[in-house]
Enzyme design. Sequence first.
Site, short mmCIF file in Angstrom:
data_model
loop_
_atom_site.label_atom_id
_atom_site.label_comp_id
_atom_site.label_asym_id
_atom_site.label_seq_id
_atom_site.Cartn_x
_atom_site.Cartn_y
_atom_site.Cartn_z
N TYR A 177 -12.15 5.93 -2.85
CA TYR A 177 -10.99 5.04 -2.81
C TYR A 177 -9.72 5.86 -2.63
CZ TYR A 177 -8.51 0.74 -4.20
OH TYR A 177 -7.74 -0.39 -4.23
N ASP B 54 0.84 -1.20 0.00
CA ASP B 54 0.00 0.00 0.00
C ASP B 54 0.88 1.25 0.00
OD1 ASP B 54 -2.40 1.38 -0.04
OD2 ASP B 54 -3.23 0.36 1.69
N HIS C 220 -8.09 -3.48 8.10
CA HIS C 220 -7.17 -2.65 7.31
C HIS C 220 -7.79 -1.26 7.23
CE1 HIS C 220 -4.34 -1.85 3.87
NE2 HIS C 220 -5.30 -1.00 3.53
N HIS D 67 -7.59 2.98 6.61
CA HIS D 67 -6.93 4.18 6.11
C HIS D 67 -7.23 5.33 7.07
CE1 HIS D 67 -5.03 3.19 2.20
NE2 HIS D 67 -5.70 2.06 2.44
#
Length: 333
Positions: free
Chosen positions: A286, A13, A195, A197
């Site tokens: 996204y 990532d 996971h 962000h």
Amino acid sequence: MKKPYIQDVTLRDGMHPIGHQYTKEQVKELAIALDRAGVDAIEIAHGDGLAGGSFTFGFGAQTDWEWLEGISEELTHARLTTLILPGIATMEDLEKAKNMGVESVRIATHCTEADTAIQHIQGAKKLGMDVGGFLMMAHMNSPKNLAEQAKIMEQAGADCVYVTDSAGALLMNDVKDRIEAFKEILEPSTEIGIHCHHNLSLGVANTIIAMQHGATRLDASLTGMGAGAGNAPLEVLIAVLNKMEVSHNCDLYKLMDTAEDIVRPLQKRPVRVDRETLSLGYAGVYSSFLLHSERAAQKYGLDTRAILEELARRGMVGGQEDMIVDVALDMIK
């Protein structure tokens, strides 16, 4: 509470914010440093997974095979892992990665398309690999329906299924509800991963909430290196776990030193919460759309935030990066 399994994504990532331009030497140096610091798994691939290098996603400074070459022999603790997206990588790619020492793989799909991962999950299990299902853009599906997608991955053979907040849009209750929904439908032997962000500055908080409600595999990266405002920062997550007296295998100071001395100097665009990355989480877009949207905004004289809001309105998801210019042109019209 089960000892958390810490998976680092700095070298997958973390490819996004530098345009997939890690050199082979940098990947090796970071992999060795992460292993010595005690992380349990190190994920290496193009930011969009094996075979992700393309005009749509951007070409890497090296190939996946150059990045992976010789890494497994250097690791003394961490499991070497990678990620694939069905429709981009093939089983031949995964077999090649396995032969290069990759022990674990995450199969990533949009949060409503778990059925596209069945063949790849089954194939990876036949290769004897540890397999994770990776349900991206988890905020775009309800807890119940997301859990049903997780069940599809479990039935295909996944050892673990992840709630993947690719947009950094989930609030803490949203994470809790999804983890609880997973626990209700998955077998006790199937692990749950998280996971997060950091676009709303909740990456670490959401990871902790997930852990407290049953997630055992926790993703993070050095300095948060990742798409958008990045992932849950690994060194911060470990500091919090230490404060909570949660047992793990990581050395905080080694991670802090690697983050500051090696990773942060690589960032051409700071990985942080700012006007544009906050807009990703706020709109629910996204995270890897960031650099594509910034380039389109600069080229066509638009506000990046306006492009991101329009992408959200259209419900665009990962894999549609090549449509961002079309959206910008529509906005001009």
